[in-house]
Design a protein around this motif. Structure first.
Motif, PDB file in Angstrom:
ATOM      1  N   GLY A  65       0.794  -1.224   0.000  1.00  0.00           N
ATOM      2  CA  GLY A  65       0.000   0.000   0.000  1.00  0.00           C
ATOM      3  C   GLY A  65       0.825   1.271   0.000  1.00  0.00           C
ATOM      4  N   LEU A  66       1.990   1.246  -0.630  1.00  0.00           N
ATOM      5  CA  LEU A  66       2.826   2.447  -0.701  1.00  0.00           C
ATOM      6  C   LEU A  66       2.050   3.556  -1.403  1.00  0.00           C
ATOM      7  N   THR A  67       2.021   4.735  -0.784  1.00  0.00           N
ATOM      8  CA  THR A  67       1.338   5.880  -1.374  1.00  0.00           C
ATOM      9  C   THR A  67       2.229   7.104  -1.309  1.00  0.00           C
ATOM     10  N   PHE A  68       2.405   7.739  -2.448  1.00  0.00           N
ATOM     11  CA  PHE A  68       3.081   9.026  -2.552  1.00  0.00           C
ATOM     12  C   PHE A  68       1.995  10.074  -2.721  1.00  0.00           C
ATOM     13  N   LYS A  69       2.026  11.095  -1.893  1.00  0.00           N
ATOM     14  CA  LYS A  69       1.057  12.187  -2.007  1.00  0.00           C
ATOM     15  C   LYS A  69       1.839  13.498  -1.970  1.00  0.00           C
ATOM     16  N   GLY A  70       1.825  14.174  -3.104  1.00  0.00           N
ATOM     17  CA  GLY A  70       2.560  15.435  -3.127  1.00  0.00           C
ATOM     18  C   GLY A  70       2.885  15.909  -4.528  1.00  0.00           C
ATOM     19  N   TRP A  71       4.025  16.569  -4.616  1.00  0.00           N
ATOM     20  CA  TRP A  71       4.425  17.264  -5.831  1.00  0.00           C
ATOM     21  C   TRP A  71       5.500  16.504  -6.590  1.00  0.00           C
ATOM     22  N   TRP A  72       5.366  16.534  -7.938  1.00  0.00           N
ATOM     23  CA  TRP A  72       6.421  16.056  -8.811  1.00  0.00           C
ATOM     24  C   TRP A  72       6.447  16.909 -10.057  1.00  0.00           C
ATOM     25  N   ARG A  73       7.549  16.850 -10.792  1.00  0.00           N
ATOM     26  CA  ARG A  73       7.700  17.648 -12.006  1.00  0.00           C
ATOM     27  C   ARG A  73       7.199  16.858 -13.201  1.00  0.00           C
ATOM     28  N   CYS A  74       6.330  17.500 -14.004  1.00  0.00           N
ATOM     29  CA  CYS A  74       5.819  16.901 -15.240  1.00  0.00           C
ATOM     30  C   CYS A  74       5.985  17.918 -16.361  1.00  0.00           C
ATOM     31  N   SER A  75       6.784  17.558 -17.339  1.00  0.00           N
ATOM     32  CA  SER A  75       7.036  18.423 -18.498  1.00  0.00           C
ATOM     33  C   SER A  75       7.406  19.838 -18.088  1.00  0.00           C
ATOM     34  N   GLY A  76       8.247  19.941 -17.055  1.00  0.00           N
ATOM     35  CA  GLY A  76       8.772  21.238 -16.648  1.00  0.00           C
ATOM     36  C   GLY A  76       7.926  22.010 -15.645  1.00  0.00           C
ATOM     37  N   SER A  77       6.759  21.528 -15.289  1.00  0.00           N
ATOM     38  CA  SER A  77       5.949  22.240 -14.298  1.00  0.00           C
ATOM     39  C   SER A  77       5.645  21.326 -13.111  1.00  0.00           C
ATOM     40  N   LEU A  78       5.295  21.922 -11.992  1.00  0.00           N
ATOM     41  CA  LEU A  78       4.956  21.148 -10.803  1.00  0.00           C
ATOM     42  C   LEU A  78       3.497  20.722 -10.840  1.00  0.00           C
ATOM     43  N   GLU A  79       3.259  19.465 -10.471  1.00  0.00           N
ATOM     44  CA  GLU A  79       1.895  18.950 -10.392  1.00  0.00           C
ATOM     45  C   GLU A  79       1.747  18.188  -9.090  1.00  0.00           C
ATOM     46  N   GLN A  80       0.557  18.253  -8.528  1.00  0.00           N
ATOM     47  CA  GLN A  80       0.255  17.506  -7.320  1.00  0.00           C
ATOM     48  C   GLN A  80      -0.438  16.204  -7.695  1.00  0.00           C
ATOM     49  N   THR A  81      -0.052  15.105  -7.025  1.00  0.00           N
ATOM     50  CA  THR A  81      -0.631  13.805  -7.341  1.00  0.00           C
ATOM     51  C   THR A  81      -0.646  12.904  -6.117  1.00  0.00           C
ATOM     52  N   THR A  82      -1.443  11.871  -6.174  1.00  0.00           N
ATOM     53  CA  THR A  82      -1.443  10.801  -5.172  1.00  0.00           C
ATOM     54  C   THR A  82      -1.409   9.491  -5.947  1.00  0.00           C
ATOM     55  N   LEU A  83      -0.299   8.771  -5.831  1.00  0.00           N
ATOM     56  CA  LEU A  83      -0.100   7.533  -6.585  1.00  0.00           C
ATOM     57  C   LEU A  83       0.619   6.494  -5.740  1.00  0.00           C
ATOM     58  N   GLY A  84       0.500   5.250  -6.155  1.00  0.00           N
ATOM     59  CA  GLY A  84       1.239   4.162  -5.524  1.00  0.00           C
ATOM     60  C   GLY A  84       1.056   2.895  -6.321  1.00  0.00           C
ATOM     61  N   PRO A  85       2.010   1.969  -6.207  1.00  0.00           N
ATOM     62  CA  PRO A  85       1.907   0.716  -6.960  1.00  0.00           C
ATOM     63  C   PRO A  85       0.871  -0.224  -6.363  1.00  0.00           C
ATOM     64  N   LYS A  86       0.327  -1.077  -7.206  1.00  0.00           N
ATOM     65  CA  LYS A  86      -0.627  -2.087  -6.748  1.00  0.00           C
ATOM     66  C   LYS A  86       0.087  -3.239  -6.052  1.00  0.00           C
ATOM     67  N   LYS A  87       1.290  -3.543  -6.491  1.00  0.00           N
ATOM     68  CA  LYS A  87       2.064  -4.643  -5.915  1.00  0.00           C
ATOM     69  C   LYS A  87       2.819  -4.185  -4.664  1.00  0.00           C
ATOM     70  N   SER A  88       3.392  -5.153  -3.967  1.00  0.00           N
ATOM     71  CA  SER A  88       4.143  -4.848  -2.754  1.00  0.00           C
ATOM     72  C   SER A  88       5.636  -5.099  -2.965  1.00  0.00           C
ATOM     73  N   PHE A  89       6.438  -4.461  -2.121  1.00  0.00           N
ATOM     74  CA  PHE A  89       7.886  -4.651  -2.114  1.00  0.00           C
ATOM     75  C   PHE A  89       8.216  -5.725  -1.079  1.00  0.00           C
ATOM     76  N   SER A  90       9.225  -6.539  -1.344  1.00  0.00           N
ATOM     77  CA  SER A  90       9.621  -7.538  -0.356  1.00  0.00           C
ATOM     78  C   SER A  90      10.597  -6.926   0.650  1.00  0.00           C
ATOM     79  N   ILE A  91      10.548  -7.453   1.868  1.00  0.00           N
ATOM     80  CA  ILE A  91      11.426  -7.008   2.952  1.00  0.00           C
ATOM     81  C   ILE A  91      12.319  -8.181   3.331  1.00  0.00           C
ATOM     82  N   GLN A  92      13.616  -7.914   3.365  1.00  0.00           N
ATOM     83  CA  GLN A  92      14.586  -8.918   3.805  1.00  0.00           C
ATOM     84  C   GLN A  92      15.532  -8.257   4.784  1.00  0.00           C
ATOM     85  N   ASN A  93      15.660  -8.847   5.964  1.00  0.00           N
ATOM     86  CA  ASN A  93      16.533  -8.304   7.009  1.00  0.00           C
ATOM     87  C   ASN A  93      16.206  -6.847   7.319  1.00  0.00           C
ATOM     88  N   ASN A  94      14.915  -6.537   7.399  1.00  0.00           N
ATOM     89  CA  ASN A  94      14.423  -5.184   7.715  1.00  0.00           C
ATOM     90  C   ASN A  94      14.797  -4.154   6.650  1.00  0.00           C
TER      91      ASN A  94
END
Length: 149
Positions: A65-94
């Motif tokens: 459920g990683l979620t990024f909420k905030g600003w990123w640059r798109c084609s030279g301008s700042l845009e606000q977005t909320t995105l995250g991948p559907k899949k999960s990342f694995s954890i090994q040794n913390n």
């Protein structure tokens, strides 16, 4: 003598529980009661009002459920977005060190999520990058600190 020595030994062990000493490890992500744990944080080198959140699975083996909420640059301008991948990342040794492309088979609208993190008990810190090359959108590498809520 034995009844005095045991409490003194327990007190000594409690006072010397220092996870910064070599050979002493931080608590694992599963030591929080064996249930899913939620983390929230902010980026230390990004725009204000830019946040990250995620969950650690009950078994401590995946970051979900990683979620990024905030600003990123798109084609030279700042845009606000909320995105995250559907899949999960694995954890090994913390630790998390991975890349997820969503959708998995790529394509011109695929978003790439790159995460490197260390989870130590109630604290997680690391770096995150999200980019969508077809639209020239990129967060660039952001450093974050998150705490368990």
């Amino acid at each position: 003598m034995r009844t005095i020595l045991f409490p003194v030994l327990l007190l000594y062990m409690a006072c010397t529980n220092d996870t910064n000493r070599p050979g002493v490890t931080a608590p694992s992500v599963t030591e929080a009661g064996g249930k899913k744990q939620h983390y929230e944080g902010a980026f230390t080198n990004g725009m204000k009002q830019t946040y990250i959140s995620f969950d650690i699975s009950a078994d401590g083996k995946s970051l979900e459920g990683l979620t990024f909420k905030g600003w990123w640059r798109c084609s030279g301008s700042l845009e606000q977005t909320t995105l995250g991948p559907k899949k999960s990342f694995s954890i090994q040794n913390n630790k998390v060190d991975g890349v997820i492309t969503d959708p998995e088979n790529g394509g011109s609208s695929a978003i790439r999520y790159e995460l490197h993190a260390t989870i130590s008990g109630a604290k997680a810190e690391g770096s995150f990058r999200m980019n969508l090359n077809a639209l020239s959108c990129d967060t660039y590498v952001l450093k974050f600190v998150a705490t368990r809520k």
